[in-house]
Design a protein around this motif. Structure first.
Motif, mmCIF file in Angstrom:
data_model
loop_
_atom_site.group_PDB
_atom_site.id
_atom_site.type_symbol
_atom_site.label_atom_id
_atom_site.label_comp_id
_atom_site.label_asym_id
_atom_site.label_seq_id
_atom_site.Cartn_x
_atom_site.Cartn_y
_atom_site.Cartn_z
ATOM 1 N N ALA A 244 5.808 -10.639 1.709
ATOM 2 C CA ALA A 244 7.025 -9.877 1.376
ATOM 3 C C ALA A 244 6.678 -8.716 0.445
ATOM 4 N N ALA A 245 5.780 -8.982 -0.517
ATOM 5 C CA ALA A 245 5.392 -7.922 -1.470
ATOM 6 C C ALA A 245 4.651 -6.797 -0.735
ATOM 7 N N TYR B 262 -6.014 -10.540 -6.393
ATOM 8 C CA TYR B 262 -5.429 -11.860 -6.638
ATOM 9 C C TYR B 262 -4.163 -11.718 -7.481
ATOM 10 N N GLY B 263 -3.108 -12.411 -7.024
ATOM 11 C CA GLY B 263 -1.787 -12.255 -7.649
ATOM 12 C C GLY B 263 -0.995 -11.213 -6.887
ATOM 13 N N ALA B 264 -1.260 -11.142 -5.577
ATOM 14 C CA ALA B 264 -0.786 -10.004 -4.778
ATOM 15 C C ALA B 264 0.719 -9.991 -4.535
ATOM 16 N N SER B 265 1.427 -11.040 -4.966
ATOM 17 C CA SER B 265 2.893 -10.962 -4.901
ATOM 18 C C SER B 265 3.450 -10.211 -6.103
ATOM 19 N N THR C 70 1.948 -5.348 -10.345
ATOM 20 C CA THR C 70 0.744 -4.517 -10.486
ATOM 21 C C THR C 70 -0.123 -4.614 -9.241
ATOM 22 N N ALA C 71 -0.235 -5.835 -8.701
ATOM 23 C CA ALA C 71 -1.094 -6.029 -7.529
ATOM 24 C C ALA C 71 -0.594 -5.233 -6.326
ATOM 25 N N GLN C 72 0.727 -5.153 -6.175
ATOM 26 C CA GLN C 72 1.265 -4.337 -5.065
ATOM 27 C C GLN C 72 0.776 -2.902 -5.171
#
Ligand SMILES: NC(=O)c1ccc[n+]([C@@H]2O[C@H](COP(=O)([O-])OP(=O)(O)OC[C@H]3O[C@@H](n4cnc5c(N)ncnc54)[C@H](OP(=O)(O)O)[C@@H]3O)[C@@H](O)[C@H]2O)c1
Length: 382
Positions: free
Chosen positions: A47-48, A14-17, A20-22
């Motif tokens: 996009a991320a 969660y927060g994949a944009s 850190t999530a990438q």
């Protein structure tokens, strides 16, 4: 729950944009773990993800989701592990924790925010334990690396005091900068003879690394997770944690901002204070830095563990705090999916996953290594 659980991928990032999530998605892909990349904007997440190396061989779905407990719970339903990277967590974390609990998922996050970690322990720990679920905040470089070093020191017994520091060579992200400045809103604590004790405001500390070299200018960095993990420990009674960046000008800037907050902002209504701090943070870091470079970015971790007749010094080195955080999260998810939780309820990273597993996995990935654990007098301990 309206969303289908059939064929649900087992991990939700969660927060994949975000930055850190990438990286978490990249490491989940490396471990061959299918995942859902979720965030408040489908376009931003897509996009991320398109920038993640090797992503074309990963099994993943993208989901847009509102930041609200029931909607998040519907998304999590049928998954097993939630990796939450949406911070500042003190402000934004609770709906995600509640949703994970509601959906019956283990909860991991990247927070280092002490008030939030305390809230998780006190308000949600028992409920997660009762459902056989793990609640493991700070499954991250900061404070997971120090948690491993402290475990390597305290396992020899007769240790009652810990001085721990983590220094980063690198640049904080937008989310981290926001988190550091929002930290001025709340009191930071260290553990002093078993009691959580407030740090004085606006202080920097000269920290001399046990390995030698220039002193580092450090801050209490919000107090950190470790005093909370050790608050009720039977032997360890004092825990002081320091953090920061090697760039002294950057640390001077943090101190200047904190002084400004104390002198001009602290009596304003809370929403005005939050907005002002957010603006300051955005003026220091308004965009996403490039992916970490292991030849440039480092974490330098050190612990001095003392008892009356004993002193153990431990040091670790990492190749970038954000990349290492991603590996912590992916390694944790892998263990949960393959073996289930070792322990349930509120746990530190080593309590949840064991220091050997974390240390060996990070070492194997070339991301973080224990350099030494040495008892004064010359004996190597680990
Ligand atoms: N302890 C550690 O070692 C460690 C390491 C890494 C990160 N962290 C922490 O992890 C957090 C994330 O860091 P980061 O570097 O990944 O930051 P980032 O690149 O700024 O990413 C933040 C993410 O949160 C999302 N977000 C922000 N506000 C939101 C809201 N109101 N509702 C829903 N989503 C929201 C953003 O979505 P949009 O793109 O849509 O804005 C983005 O996906 C920070 O708190 C940071 O301090 C800690």
């Amino acid at each position: 729950m309206s969303r289908s659980t059939v064929g649900k991928k087992p991990v939700v990032v969660y927060g994949a944009s975000g930055y850190t999530a990438q990286l978490i998605c990249e490491y989940l892909r490396n471990f061959d773990i299918p995942f859902i990349a979720a965030g408040r904007s489908h376009a931003k997440v897509a996009a991320a993800l398109s920038r993640v190396p090797g992503i074309e061989t990963a099994a993943y779905d993208i989901e847009e989701v509102e930041h609200e407990t029931d909607t998040l719970a519907a998304l999590f339903d049928g998954a097993k592990v939630v990796c939450n990277t949406v911070g500042p967590f003190t402000e934004l974390g609770s709906p995600v924790v509640e949703a994970a609990l509601k959906a019956g998922c283990h909860y991991l996050d990247t927070t280092g925010e002490q008030p939030f970690i305390r809230r998780l322990r006190d308000e949600y720990g028992a409920a997660f334990a009762a459902r056989g679920l793990l609640l493991a905040p700070s499954t991250a470089s900061m404070w997971g690396e120090l948690d491993i070093l402290i475990d390597l020191c305290t396992r020899h017994g007769a240790i009652d005091s810990i001085e721990a520091s983590m220094v980063a060579v690198g640049v904080p992200t937008y989310g981290s900068t926001q988190t550091v400045f929002q930290g001025f809103l709340t009191e930071a604590y260290y553990l002093d003879a078993g009691r959580l004790t407030p740090w004085p405001a606006c202080q920097l500390y000269e920290f001399s690394p046990p390995s030698g070299g220039l002193n580092q200018l450090l801050h209490h960095w919000g107090g950190g997770a470790l005093p909370i993990y050790y608050e009720h420990h039977p032997e360890v009674r004092t825990v002081r944690v320091y953090g920061g960046f090697t760039t002294r000008e950057l640390m001077d800037g943090v101190q200047r901002m904190e002084r400004h907050y104390q002198e001009h902002l602290k009596d304003l209504p809370i929403e005005q204070r939050k907005a002002a701090l957010s603006q300051f943070a955005a003026s220091m870091q308004g965009s996403m830095p490039p992916r970490e470079n292991p030849l440039l970015h480092r974490t330098l971790t050190s612990v001095i563990a003392r008892g009356t007749f004993k002193e153990i010094v431990a040091s670790g080195r990492g190749a970038g705090g954000y990349t290492t955080t991603a590996a912590f999260q992916a390694a944790a998810a892998r263990l949960l999916l393959t073996q289930g939780p070792r322990r349930t309820g509120f746990q530190s990273p080593t309590g949840a996953f064991g220091s050997e597993y974390l240390r060996n996995t990070l070492d194997r990935l070339g991301l973080w290594r224990v350099l030494e654990v040495r008892e004064l007098g010359g004996r190597a301990c680990a």
